[in-house]
Design an enzyme around this catalytic site. Structure first.
Site, mmCIF file in Angstrom:
data_model
loop_
_atom_site.group_PDB
_atom_site.id
_atom_site.type_symbol
_atom_site.label_atom_id
_atom_site.label_comp_id
_atom_site.label_asym_id
_atom_site.label_seq_id
_atom_site.Cartn_x
_atom_site.Cartn_y
_atom_site.Cartn_z
ATOM 1 N N TYR A 62 0.700 -1.325 0.083
ATOM 2 C CA TYR A 62 -0.091 -0.060 -0.084
ATOM 3 C C TYR A 62 0.788 1.364 0.020
ATOM 4 C CZ TYR A 62 -2.608 3.814 2.238
ATOM 5 O OH TYR A 62 -3.155 4.870 2.385
HETATM 6 P P1 NAD Z 1 -12.069 5.456 1.988
HETATM 7 O O1 NAD Z 1 -12.090 4.148 1.476
HETATM 8 O O2 NAD Z 1 -13.185 5.666 2.941
HETATM 9 O O3 NAD Z 1 -12.277 6.330 0.853
HETATM 10 C C1 NAD Z 1 -11.805 6.175 -0.529
HETATM 11 C C2 NAD Z 1 -12.923 6.425 -1.651
HETATM 12 O O4 NAD Z 1 -12.274 6.063 -2.835
HETATM 13 C C3 NAD Z 1 -13.866 5.012 -1.455
HETATM 14 O O5 NAD Z 1 -15.156 5.461 -1.419
HETATM 15 C C4 NAD Z 1 -13.540 4.248 -2.813
HETATM 16 O O6 NAD Z 1 -14.786 3.689 -3.394
HETATM 17 C C5 NAD Z 1 -13.118 5.603 -3.757
HETATM 18 N N1 NAD Z 1 -12.182 4.942 -4.972
HETATM 19 C C6 NAD Z 1 -11.250 3.943 -4.661
HETATM 20 N N2 NAD Z 1 -10.669 3.770 -6.022
HETATM 21 C C7 NAD Z 1 -11.384 4.576 -6.807
HETATM 22 C C8 NAD Z 1 -11.557 4.929 -8.224
HETATM 23 N N3 NAD Z 1 -10.613 4.094 -8.972
HETATM 24 N N4 NAD Z 1 -12.350 5.628 -8.801
HETATM 25 C C9 NAD Z 1 -13.279 6.216 -8.044
HETATM 26 N N5 NAD Z 1 -13.357 6.105 -6.759
HETATM 27 C C10 NAD Z 1 -12.381 5.419 -6.044
HETATM 28 O O7 NAD Z 1 -10.785 5.875 2.492
HETATM 29 P P2 NAD Z 1 -10.316 7.128 3.511
HETATM 30 O O8 NAD Z 1 -9.844 6.649 4.633
HETATM 31 O O9 NAD Z 1 -11.215 8.093 3.360
HETATM 32 O O10 NAD Z 1 -8.826 7.712 2.682
HETATM 33 C C11 NAD Z 1 -8.932 8.806 1.804
HETATM 34 C C12 NAD Z 1 -7.585 8.986 1.224
HETATM 35 O O11 NAD Z 1 -6.824 9.237 2.393
HETATM 36 C C13 NAD Z 1 -6.946 7.812 0.577
HETATM 37 O O12 NAD Z 1 -6.340 8.195 -0.596
HETATM 38 C C14 NAD Z 1 -6.056 7.011 1.711
HETATM 39 O O13 NAD Z 1 -4.996 6.578 0.969
HETATM 40 C C15 NAD Z 1 -5.571 8.372 2.237
HETATM 41 N N6 NAD Z 1 -5.186 8.290 3.652
HETATM 42 C C16 NAD Z 1 -5.961 7.979 4.337
HETATM 43 C C17 NAD Z 1 -5.528 7.745 5.761
HETATM 44 C C18 NAD Z 1 -6.578 7.427 7.231
HETATM 45 O O14 NAD Z 1 -6.147 7.208 8.155
HETATM 46 N N7 NAD Z 1 -7.664 7.399 6.706
HETATM 47 C C19 NAD Z 1 -4.153 8.012 6.243
HETATM 48 C C20 NAD Z 1 -3.359 8.273 5.224
HETATM 49 C C21 NAD Z 1 -3.691 8.426 3.905
#
Ligand code: NAD
Length: 315
Positions: free
Chosen positions: A150
């Site tokens: 990841y």
């Molecule tokens: P999440 O899974 O709740 O939201 C991500 C959304 O992206 C999902 O609803 C999914 O359906 C959508 N998605 C994925 N691939 C897609 C595509 N090809 N086309 C259209 N939609 C797509 O995740 P989150 O926790 O809200 O994370 C949001 C972002 O923050 C991500 O990029 C994640 O890597 C990053 N991030 C999150 C955290 C955390 O603690 N939550 C920490 C570091 C980084």
């Protein structure tokens, strides 16, 4: 501003879109409703947005859709979409991580550069780019050595943003989030699982001895960093931490006080998990005036209250 928020039905994307609407902006949200967790939860995340006249939704996959049409009049892009989750990124599912985190990001950048009107592209990066290091706090200039597949894909996305900025002048900002939590947190994340177990009277299952530390960041602070990245002139890479670095054991103790006592079962650490994260946020403070506002206890109380509502039978 006319904004595009990718991953809008997810945890962070839905909060960000709500805040942008509150600030008077117009939001086109994109999501492919990946089945990593239940669609019902994601539909619920969109509840408040659906009635907003300045919000619209496109249910498409960024890795295959015609993005130039989607971007036609967009001024700011917030790229939150990704396949999140460290532990499931091993094995065959890696292909999905490449699709959602690398290919989708490259296609979005390519569409943004050829389209000409994009004033800022803000990318949701991750503390996972640093990997398993004893060198804390982590600075933006620290070595990046992801400890999970990841993390490799998140770093690849960040490198792509930097490439498009340096080669084509596309103004990109990468925000390296450190463990974001709060209402709507993904069900696979530690706090969500811990709170859910406590509220159901089940055993909390912890990976490792619980002495691993995380710099927990409340979701409204991560959202505020995005807004600041849109408004300011800064470009490049910034750590976004919450200023609440604690061990999982201490966090669990706090949860015990808020939600009730926890019965804990400790298991082996999982492949891909790092021992510590801790953000140096001086660069974000200087360039984005980023200061985390929500202390851990207050943020946890808000998440517990939300999970209680989720579990209530009338819902
Ligand atoms: P999440 O899974 O709740 O939201 C991500 C959304 O992206 C999902 O609803 C999914 O359906 C959508 N998605 C994925 N691939 C897609 C595509 N090809 N086309 C259209 N939609 C797509 O995740 P989150 O926790 O809200 O994370 C949001 C972002 O923050 C991500 O990029 C994640 O890597 C990053 N991030 C999150 C955290 C955390 O603690 N939550 C920490 C570091 C980084």
């Amino acid at each position: 501003m006319r904004c595009l928020v990718t991953g809008v039905a997810g945890f962070i994307g839905s909060h960000l879109a709500e805040r942008l609407i509150e600030l008077g902006h117009e939001v086109l949200g994109v999501d492919r409703f990946a089945d990593y967790y239940a669609r019902d939860i994601k539909e619920g995340n969109l509840d408040r947005l659906r009635g907003e006249p300045r919000f619209s939704l496109a249910t498409v996959d960024l890795a295959t859709a015609d993005l130039r049409r989607l971007l036609s009049d967009r001024e700011v892009i917030f790229h939150q979409a990704a396949q999140a989750g460290v532990r499931p990124s091993w094995g065959l599912s890696f292909e999905g991580y490449l699709h959602d985190n690398v290919l989708a990001t490259q296609r979005l950048l390519e569409a943004a550069r050829t389209h000409g009107q994009v004033r800022k592209l803000v990318y949701a990066s991750s503390s996972s780019v640093y990997g398993d290091t004893e060198e804390v706090p982590m600075h933006e200039s620290s070595r990046t050595a992801p400890h999970s597949p990841y993390g490799v894909t998140k770093l690849a996305g960040e490198h792509l943003c930097e490439l498009y900025r340096r080669n084509f002048g596309l103004p990109t900002v990468s925000l390296r989030y450190f463990t974001v939590y709060g209402p709507r947190q993904r069900p696979d994340m530690a706090f969500h699982r811990f709170i859910s177990a406590i509220l159901r009277g089940e055993t909390v299952r912890m990976h490792g001895d619980g002495e691993q530390t995380r710099d927990f960041t409340y979701v409204s602070d991560a959202v505020q960093a995005n807004v600041a990245a849109m408004e300011g002139a800064a470009v490049g890479v910034f750590n976004i931490g919450g200023g609440s670095r604690v061990s999982l054991n201490d966090a669990l103790g706090m949860l015990g006080e808020i939600a009730g006592p926890a019965r804990v079962e400790r298991g082996e650490p999982q492949a891909g998990d790092v021992r510590h994260t801790w953000a140096d946020t001086a660069a974000a403070q200087a360039a984005l005036r980023y200061v985390p506002r929500v202390p851990l206890r207050e943020g946890l109380a808000a998440q517990v209250a939300w999970q209680k509502r989720m579990l209530a039978p009338s819902r």
